[in-house]
Design a protein around this motif. Structure first.
Motif, PDB file in Angstrom:
ATOM      1  N   UNK A 135      45.863  52.519  36.454  1.00 44.64           N
ATOM      2  CA  UNK A 135      44.460  52.102  35.928  1.00 44.64           C
ATOM      3  C   UNK A 135      44.691  50.491  35.267  1.00 44.64           C
ATOM      4  N   UNK A 136      45.941  50.410  34.501  1.00 48.20           N
ATOM      5  CA  UNK A 136      46.023  49.127  33.889  1.00 48.20           C
ATOM      6  C   UNK A 136      46.182  47.823  34.988  1.00 48.20           C
ATOM      7  N   UNK A 137      46.728  48.337  35.808  1.00 48.16           N
ATOM      8  CA  UNK A 137      46.891  47.239  37.191  1.00 48.16           C
ATOM      9  C   UNK A 137      45.340  46.652  37.596  1.00 48.16           C
ATOM     10  N   UNK A 138      44.398  47.874  37.693  1.00 49.60           N
ATOM     11  CA  UNK A 138      43.076  47.550  38.050  1.00 49.60           C
ATOM     12  C   UNK A 138      42.514  46.833  37.182  1.00 49.60           C
ATOM     13  N   UNK A 139      42.656  46.952  35.686  1.00 49.83           N
ATOM     14  CA  UNK A 139      42.265  46.117  34.864  1.00 49.83           C
ATOM     15  C   UNK A 139      42.775  44.575  34.768  1.00 49.83           C
ATOM     16  N   UNK A 140      43.924  44.478  35.125  1.00 52.74           N
ATOM     17  CA  UNK A 140      44.825  43.300  34.965  1.00 52.74           C
ATOM     18  C   UNK A 140      44.272  42.391  36.061  1.00 52.74           C
ATOM     19  N   UNK A 141      44.213  42.922  37.510  1.00 53.94           N
ATOM     20  CA  UNK A 141      43.963  42.073  38.561  1.00 53.94           C
ATOM     21  C   UNK A 141      42.421  41.939  38.638  1.00 53.94           C
ATOM     22  N   UNK A 142      41.517  43.206  38.552  1.00 53.77           N
ATOM     23  CA  UNK A 142      40.033  42.996  38.639  1.00 53.77           C
ATOM     24  C   UNK A 142      39.591  42.173  37.340  1.00 53.77           C
ATOM     25  N   UNK A 143      39.995  42.553  36.043  1.00 55.94           N
ATOM     26  CA  UNK A 143      39.330  41.986  35.123  1.00 55.94           C
ATOM     27  C   UNK A 143      39.794  40.556  34.878  1.00 55.94           C
ATOM     28  N   UNK A 144      41.184  40.651  34.916  1.00 56.45           N
ATOM     29  CA  UNK A 144      41.749  39.201  34.314  1.00 56.45           C
ATOM     30  C   UNK A 144      41.901  38.147  35.785  1.00 56.45           C
ATOM     31  N   UNK A 145      42.674  38.851  36.625  1.00 58.54           N
ATOM     32  CA  UNK A 145      42.922  37.979  37.905  1.00 58.54           C
ATOM     33  C   UNK A 145      41.718  37.504  38.905  1.00 58.54           C
ATOM     34  N   UNK A 146      40.606  38.405  38.577  1.00 61.37           N
ATOM     35  CA  UNK A 146      39.411  38.132  39.667  1.00 61.37           C
ATOM     36  C   UNK A 146      38.048  37.740  38.724  1.00 61.37           C
ATOM     37  N   UNK A 147      37.718  38.651  37.892  1.00 62.79           N
ATOM     38  CA  UNK A 147      36.645  38.417  37.062  1.00 62.79           C
ATOM     39  C   UNK A 147      36.714  37.152  36.016  1.00 62.79           C
ATOM     40  N   UNK A 148      37.675  37.351  35.245  1.00 64.85           N
ATOM     41  CA  UNK A 148      38.001  36.051  34.269  1.00 64.85           C
ATOM     42  C   UNK A 148      38.103  34.678  34.987  1.00 64.85           C
ATOM     43  N   UNK A 149      39.116  34.768  35.991  1.00 62.29           N
ATOM     44  CA  UNK A 149      38.977  33.420  36.947  1.00 62.29           C
ATOM     45  C   UNK A 149      37.690  33.257  37.282  1.00 62.29           C
ATOM     46  N   UNK A 150      36.730  33.689  37.794  1.00 60.77           N
ATOM     47  CA  UNK A 150      35.547  33.720  38.452  1.00 60.77           C
ATOM     48  C   UNK A 150      34.692  33.074  37.412  1.00 60.77           C
ATOM     49  N   UNK A 151      34.597  33.291  36.030  1.00 58.45           N
ATOM     50  CA  UNK A 151      33.687  32.786  35.230  1.00 58.45           C
ATOM     51  C   UNK A 151      34.360  31.698  34.312  1.00 58.45           C
ATOM     52  N   UNK A 152      35.698  31.685  34.399  1.00 65.18           N
ATOM     53  CA  UNK A 152      36.125  30.362  33.767  1.00 65.18           C
ATOM     54  C   UNK A 152      35.868  29.218  34.869  1.00 65.18           C
ATOM     55  N   UNK A 153      35.982  29.597  35.994  1.00 64.32           N
ATOM     56  CA  UNK A 153      35.551  28.334  36.973  1.00 64.32           C
ATOM     57  C   UNK A 153      34.081  28.224  36.846  1.00 64.32           C
ATOM     58  N   UNK A 154      33.291  29.123  36.544  1.00 60.09           N
ATOM     59  CA  UNK A 154      31.888  28.915  36.367  1.00 60.09           C
ATOM     60  C   UNK A 154      31.608  28.277  35.075  1.00 60.09           C
ATOM     61  N   UNK A 155      32.406  28.241  33.925  1.00 59.13           N
ATOM     62  CA  UNK A 155      32.081  27.260  32.863  1.00 59.13           C
ATOM     63  C   UNK A 155      31.979  25.812  33.400  1.00 59.13           C
TER      64      UNK A 155
END
Length: 272
Positions: free
Chosen positions: A48-68
């Motif tokens: 569950x922690x890995x899902x949060x790390x990869x999905x939340x940080x590795x993918x979603x956060x990456x997406x919206x940092x790029x969208x900035x």
């Protein structure tokens, strides 16, 4: 069509997005490696922690940092907050589903390919859902061929990432795999972004939604804090070498206990 700028802050946002994606991927791989060792309920916690790390940080956060760094000439951009938050939950959920699927079936092709397809389609859905959350004085248009290409990249990226979670161990290998995953996730994102064009229309009133800095920045910071917390948890918990030693010790102890135990009948009482 209006001019679309994917790099309004230069290469600052893609560089930060890539670093964040790689960091989230590295943490996720560390957590899945830990989950493989311990198994059981504790293993599910690490997954569950890995899902949060990869999905939340590795993918979603990456997406919206790029969208900035994304801007459209002639119109401000506002974001639908509930839709954006839902896209974050979707990213974590599909990565978690893929991890649990391959965790159950291992590297067997039906499980690995099925998990990769499920996760890849979910990641692509998160991407286009996040883009649909943008409000502006214009209509979005997409090149279907480039959209399909971005979805195929997402599926291939997810499949390789899930394979890494099953196979990669050791700091150097995990670090190299994380850098590759960061590059693949970033490539999927910008492929999807280049599929889009914007046709400006006269504004009919105030653009609904919130500015990116008003809510995206707190969300990103919050996920980063959670990521740091997970990293500290990994650092403070027993190392992989210590866990392997403990598992080997318990196995030897169980074998000795079995050898010294009296032979019993079907009712569990000693024979003789």
């Amino acid at each position: 069509m209006s001019a679309v700028d994917h790099f309004s802050f230069g290469f600052l946002t893609p560089a930060l997005a890539y670093l964040m994606s790689s960091a989230g991927s590295m943490l996720g791989l560390l957590l899945t490696s830990r989950a493989r060792l311990v198994g059981g309920r504790e293993g599910r916690f690490w997954l569950a922690g890995a899902a949060l790390a990869i999905g939340g940080t590795g993918i979603w956060t990456m997406h919206f940092i790029a969208m900035m760094g994304f801007a459209v000439t002639g119109t401000p951009i506002r974001y639908d907050v509930p839709l954006t938050v839902f896209s974050a939950a979707l990213a974590v959920a599909v990565v978690g589903a893929g991890l649990f699927l391959v965790g159950r079936g291992g590297a067997r092709p039906p499980y690995l390919l099925g998990g990769g397809a499920l996760t890849g389609l979910g990641v692509a859905g998160m991407h286009y859902l996040g883009m649909a959350a943008m409000n502006m004085s214009g209509h979005l248009h997409y090149d279907p061929l480039v959209v399909v290409l971005s979805i195929l990249i997402a599926i291939a990226t997810a499949t390789v990432a899930l394979w890494f979670t099953l196979r990669v161990t050791g700091a150097w290998r995990i670090g190299g795999a994380a850098l590759m995953m960061g590059a693949a996730v970033s490539g999927m994102h910008y492929t999807g972004m280049f599929a889009m064009s914007v046709e400006l229309v006269p504004p009919s009133g105030p653009i609904p939604g919130s500015r990116a800095l008003d809510f995206l920045l707190p969300l990103i910071v919050g996920l980063c804090v959670v990521t740091v917390g997970l990293l500290l948890l990994v650092i403070l918990s027993p190392s992989e070498k210590e866990l392997r030693g403990e598992i080997a010790f318990q196995a030897r102890k169980a074998a000795r206990d079995d050898e010294g135990a009296p032979e019993v009948n079907l009712f569990g009482t000693p024979r003789g």
